[in-house]
Write a protein that holds these residues in place. Structure first.
Motif, PDB file in Angstrom:
ATOM      1  N   GLY A 118       0.826  -1.202   0.000  1.00  0.00           N
ATOM      2  CA  GLY A 118       0.000   0.000   0.000  1.00  0.00           C
ATOM      3  C   GLY A 118       0.852   1.241   0.000  1.00  0.00           C
ATOM      4  N   THR A 119       0.488   2.177   0.835  1.00  0.00           N
ATOM      5  CA  THR A 119       1.246   3.418   0.932  1.00  0.00           C
ATOM      6  C   THR A 119       2.279   3.288   2.045  1.00  0.00           C
ATOM      7  N   GLY A 120       3.293   4.091   1.979  1.00  0.00           N
ATOM      8  CA  GLY A 120       4.358   4.082   2.982  1.00  0.00           C
ATOM      9  C   GLY A 120       5.498   4.954   2.509  1.00  0.00           C
ATOM     10  N   ASP A 121       6.478   5.155   3.385  1.00  0.00           N
ATOM     11  CA  ASP A 121       7.614   5.988   3.008  1.00  0.00           C
ATOM     12  C   ASP A 121       8.945   5.320   3.326  1.00  0.00           C
ATOM     13  N   LYS A 122       8.905   4.002   3.584  1.00  0.00           N
ATOM     14  CA  LYS A 122      10.125   3.240   3.832  1.00  0.00           C
ATOM     15  C   LYS A 122      10.133   2.023   2.919  1.00  0.00           C
ATOM     16  N   PRO A 123      11.328   1.476   2.609  1.00  0.00           N
ATOM     17  CA  PRO A 123      11.392   0.301   1.733  1.00  0.00           C
ATOM     18  C   PRO A 123      10.482  -0.830   2.229  1.00  0.00           C
ATOM     19  N   PHE A 124       9.791  -1.471   1.271  1.00  0.00           N
ATOM     20  CA  PHE A 124       8.815  -2.500   1.598  1.00  0.00           C
ATOM     21  C   PHE A 124       9.491  -3.858   1.729  1.00  0.00           C
ATOM     22  N   ALA A 125       9.272  -4.523   2.856  1.00  0.00           N
ATOM     23  CA  ALA A 125       9.725  -5.901   3.042  1.00  0.00           C
ATOM     24  C   ALA A 125       8.578  -6.843   2.687  1.00  0.00           C
TER      25      ALA A 125
END
Length: 308
Positions: A118-125
């Motif tokens: 979804g949305t976020g501002d850090k690298p996705f794990a």
């Protein structure tokens, strides 16, 4: 023998050409070719047979021995609103093909997507922030969840690769779903300004060249591991940066800022970046093409193709 579904599509056709470069031509291409222009992606490719998507599940038993299935076929239209069609194409068909491969103990490497996040501002794990904003992302996440449920019982490798923003040769047929590089190339060729959405300085994505996607696929093909892994560079760059790189290749072409369509805004990921921890733990050491180099080589390839 190797099967590539979506073999006339963007990533699938690059896999076919990549296998050819390794000396492999014992390839079966699976696709639908409802968009007949896709056949151009296989110009010069070597393969031994072609099956329509609706034929392959019934036929696969008679094709053995099959060394691996690269399952790249999918509906990739992120604005598609027919959820039933999306789920039948991306989930049900993938599930049925997977189970046939499991029955025959055929390694199965498939295309997932960073759209599961979804949305976020850090690298996705891989196990975090799985809240897709559109039905395309949901269809991919549903299949990933199914794979997680059966993985401990699988007697052959199953690998899901969550592709981030892939760009490179072979995506002309994708139209509005093609990368910004491809769309800007067509705009420049038509004598129009290069379009960027309002706010593109703040929209950052993980852009990965298709040649790197092929390398990651081959990494897992060679190592026979299982699991779901991100497939991105681990670096997020803004669309403004990307647009400027494209404009630079055209001698400083004009960029026009346009409004984002309202129907797109609610399901638009303004940030994606791959957490490559799991990919690195798998032993991948292939590196990634720098965005500057990838854009330059891609535009050179498109210019050369236009001149042929």
């Amino acid at each position: 023998m190797i099967i590539v579904t979506g073999g006339a599509g963007f990533i699938g056709s690059n896999l076919v050409h990549g296998l050819n470069s390794l000396g492999r031509d014992d390839i079966i291409v699976v696709d639908t070719l409802m968009n007949a222009k896709k056949h151009l992606n296989l110009s010069g490719a070597r393969f031994i047979d072609y099956f329509d998507k609706d034929e392959i599940i019934d036929a696969i038993d008679s094709l053995k021995p099959v060394e691996a299935v690269f399952h790249q076929g999918a509906c990739t239209v992120t604005t598609e609103q027919d959820g039933r069609y999306m789920m039948r194409t991306n989930y049900t068909f993938s599930r049925d093909l997977l189970h046939e491969c499991l029955r025959l103990e055929i390694p199965f490497i498939y295309a997932s997507s960073a759209a599961v996040y979804g949305t976020g501002d850090k690298p996705f794990a891989e196990a975090d922030n799985e809240r897709p904003l559109n039905i395309y992302g949901f269809s991919k996440l549903a299949f990933d969840q199914h794979v997680r449920c059966i993985l401990s019982r699988a007697r052959s490798p199953v690998v899901g690769l969550r592709y981030f923003n892939v760009y490179g040769p072979g995506e002309v047929h994708k139209g509005n779903m093609a990368s910004l590089v491809q769309r800007m190339f067509e705009q420049h060729r038509a004598g129009r300004p290069l379009n960027l959405f309002q706010g593109s300085k703040n929209f950052r994505r993980d852009f990965i060249h298709v040649s790197d996607v092929v390398k990651v696929n081959f990494h897992f093909f060679e190592r026979k591991k299982s699991g779901i892994f991100n497939c991105g560079t681990g670096s997020a760059r803004s669309f403004q940066e990307l647009g400027d790189l494209v404009a630079e290749q055209f001698g400083g072409a004009a960029i026009e800022i346009v409004d984002m369509p309202p129907q797109l805004e609610a399901q638009y990921q303004k940030y994606t970046c791959s957490d490559n921890s799991m990919l690195n733990l798998s032993g991948y050491k292939g590196g990634f093409v720098a965005l500057e180099d990838g854009v330059k080589s891609y535009i050179e390839a498109m210019n050369q193709q236009r001149q042929q």
